[in-house]
Structures are given as C-alpha cells and as structure tokens.
Enzyme design. Structure first.
Site, PDB file in Angstrom:
ATOM      1  CB  SER A  75      -0.949   0.131   1.153  1.00  0.00           C
ATOM      2  OG  SER A  75      -1.512   1.230   1.457  1.00  0.00           O
ATOM      3  CE1 TYR A 125      -6.384   4.743  -1.781  1.00  0.00           C
ATOM      4  CE2 TYR A 125      -4.415   4.577  -0.406  1.00  0.00           C
ATOM      5  CZ  TYR A 125      -5.836   4.189  -0.770  1.00  0.00           C
ATOM      6  OH  TYR A 125      -6.413   3.203  -0.116  1.00  0.00           O
ATOM      7  CB  THR A 160      -6.776   2.496  -4.902  1.00  0.00           C
ATOM      8  OG1 THR A 160      -6.040   1.545  -4.486  1.00  0.00           O
ATOM      9  CG2 THR A 160      -8.307   2.648  -4.225  1.00  0.00           C
ATOM     10  CE  LYS A 188      -7.850  -2.931  -3.331  1.00  0.00           C
ATOM     11  NZ  LYS A 188      -8.650  -1.907  -2.892  1.00  0.00           N
ATOM     12  CG  HIS A 196     -11.478   0.891  -0.148  1.00  0.00           C
ATOM     13  ND1 HIS A 196     -10.378   1.548  -1.094  1.00  0.00           N
ATOM     14  CD2 HIS A 196     -10.693   1.116   0.964  1.00  0.00           C
ATOM     15  CE1 HIS A 196      -9.469   1.891  -0.669  1.00  0.00           C
ATOM     16  NE2 HIS A 196      -9.819   2.005   0.718  1.00  0.00           N
TER      17      HIS A 196
END
Length: 353
Positions: A106, A130, A156, A224, A248
């Site tokens: 992440s 992100y 994402t 995603k 999520h």
C-alpha cells in the site's frame, strides 16, 4: 487453542489488538452493510460438484500476468501493518514470498518500499497507488516502485474521498507517535494519519490519468475498485492490464454490491481481454473456488492478512495462507476439479433464497 480456520484468527485479533487498531481494521462505512454483504453473498452461491473424476493429482497453481504463483490467492493492499505487528509490511512481504504469492504493498505502508523490497528480494510484488493532489509525490512513488523491482502498479479508483467510518471518528483514530506513513515522509507536512490526511488525495482523477500513469512507467497497470460493466469497459478501453473487482472492503460507499456479485457483470463485459481479480469477503478456500468459477483469475485477502500478522507476524500470516491453500485444494477435489483450468461457471449456481 488450535487455529483451524480464518475465523479463529479473527477472534484472536479482536481479543488481543488494541481496540482502536481493531476498530480501524474492522471498520466499514456507515452501517457496514456492504462490508457484511461481501461475506454473506458467498453463502448464496451453491456448488454443482461433479463425481468420479480423477482427483488423485491436483494442480492449484496459476499465473498473474504471466508470473506463476503457488495458488490463486494474494495479499490485498491494506495500510498500517505495524498496528498489527511491529515488523509491519516487512513481515507481510516475507510471508508472501515464502508462500510464492503476490503481495500488493500500500501507499500507506508503515515501512518504506525499500524496506519491503529488501525483506523479500525476488518475490512477486505490486505497488498500490493513490494519486495525490501533489502529482509529483505520486510520480516519485511510481518511479521508486519500478526501480525497486515491483512488477505491477495497482491504481485504487474508489477513494476520491474517504468513506465515513463511524468507529474511527468516535475513537479519534490516528497513528501512534512512533509510526509514520514511511513512503510519504517529507512529501507533506502532515505525515501522521489524522482525519485530514485523506484530503491530500486528488478527487479530480479521471480515466485520462491512466494515460499520465502510462507515461511514467513501463509497469502493467491494474485498476482496483471496479464494480460495473460500464467501468470495466472503460478500463479495457484505457489499456489497463488487469481489474480488481473491489469495494474497498465495504469502507467507501455503503450500499454498493458485494464484490462476488459484481464480479459476474465485470467478467462478462471484459470478455477475457484483461485479467480480472477480486477482493472482499474471502474467508474460506471454498470462497476462492466460487470466485474462480465466476471468472476471477485470483483473489486477494485484506483483513485476514492483518489477523494473521496480529497472531504471530510472518508466521501467523503464513498459517492463514496455508489454511486457505489447503481448503482450496480440498474444495477443488471435492468439486471434481484436478486443476485450476477445469474450474468454470458450470461449477456454481446462485441459490433461490
């Protein structure tokens, strides 16, 4: 206590993690109906097992974008692994390497990309991104990940703003003083996870930003957070290599579909042009089999990976993965499939309940 199934690890984590950490990991948005539906939806899918098929030799391997993994389960991107175990994402990376599966690290890791890479050299790792308002920060992260040997970039798409997670608001959730969002240190003045942190994300991101990402990296791009056939079509049109059907973990828009339900229309829309994966609600090996029968190439686990870390770090996470692997192998055999290639839509039906 013998740890026999994933629910045993969940119970352990709930008992022993600090309440604020447990609540953060467990949180869904609003009433948590989508979070809970992710799990309940599997109970409405029934198998149509076939008998007298030679299942004396089982092959549970598959490939992700051409790279072989030991079985079709990977580790989804989740933040703040040090809340579950002191070594954080380094332990996660080592467990994934030991089991020969894919780990998606992440943006919000509590270890740096460099530390994650060094912990598990030569393993299959993707990086989840992100896009921040400060695009230079996102650009640097992508280029760092590629230079370190990460093999995929996972964008994402479902977090222009953070969903409302009530327990985090009640608890005033923030990272403990000794933990940092290591990959963003120095990038922003705020490097503590406070309620304002998500405001650094860019809510103006559109499909055209796929082209921007493409200009930064040679890595395959996996998107995603797709839940509809319309967005699946757009993803293919914009040249992504993979789609992760995801809501999520039910943490964003409450009232959206369970991922296993959304999977069907995404797979139909894509028509085999890109690989489709799924996360959300996987709790048993038979869930993995159901997802593959409905067209997923691989599934990714989020919360269960954190429960494994909370139990015994790298060792606990390996325990979780081994249980899923054994359960998947057994479910496959009992359903009459000797290899992953034999799993198909004929294997399941939706119950009339």
């Amino acid at each position: 206590m013998a740890m026999v199934c994933l629910a045993d690890f969940e119970a352990y984590a709930k008992k022993y993690l600090p309440k604020i950490a447990w609540d953060f990991f467990a949180a869904g948005a609003d009433d948590c109906s989508t979070r809970d539906e992710n799990i309940l939806a599997y109970k409405r899918i029934r198998f149509r097992p076939r008998m007298l098929r030679d299942v004396s030799m089982l092959d549970i391997r598959t490939k992700l974008l051409g790279t072989e993994i030991s079985f079709p389960v990977g580790i989804a991107p989740t933040g703040f692994h040090q809340l579950a175990w002191p070594d954080g994402e380094k332990s996660t990376a080592r467990a994934a390497k030991a089991m020969n599966i894919c780990y998606i690290a992440s943006t919000y890791s509590t270890c740096t990309l460099e530390e994650i890479s060094a912990a598990a050299p030569g393993s299959l790792r993707w990086f989840q991104l992100y896009i921040h308002r400060n695009r230079a920060v996102s650009q640097q992260l992508v280029q760092r990940a590629e230079a370190l040997g990460f093999q995929g970039l996972v964008l994402t798409a479902d977090l222009p703003y953070a969903g409302k997670r009530r327990d985090d608001i009640r608890n005033g959730f923030r990272l403990p003083p000794h933990m940092k969002l290591k990959n963003l240190e120095g990038a922003f003045e705020v490097c503590k996870m406070s309620p304002s942190f998500h405001s650094l994300l860019d809510p103006s991101v559109t499909w055209n930003d796929i082209y921007w990402l493409r200009s930064l990296t040679h890595l395959p791009i996996i998107i995603k957070g797709i839940l509809t056939k319309e967005d699946a079509e757009l993803a293919v049109r914009h040249g992504v290599q993979g789609i992760i059907v995801s809501n999520h973990g039910g943490r964003q828009l409450d009232g959206g579909p369970a991922t296993i339900d959304a999977l069907v229309e995404v797979v139909e829309a894509v028509q085999g042009r890109v690989e489709v994966y799924l996360d959300g609600g996987i709790r048993k090996g038979s869930d993995v089999l159901k997802a593959l029968a409905l067209g997923a190439k691989c599934v990714f686990i989020g919360r269960p990976a954190l429960w494994g870390l909370a139990y015994k770090g790298e060792e606990g996470l390996q325990d979780i993965l081994r249980i899923l692997q054994d359960e998947f192998r057994l479910s496959m055999a009992l359903a009459g499939c000797a290899s992953v290639s034999e799993i198909g839509r004929h294997l399941v039906q939706f119950s009339k309940l």
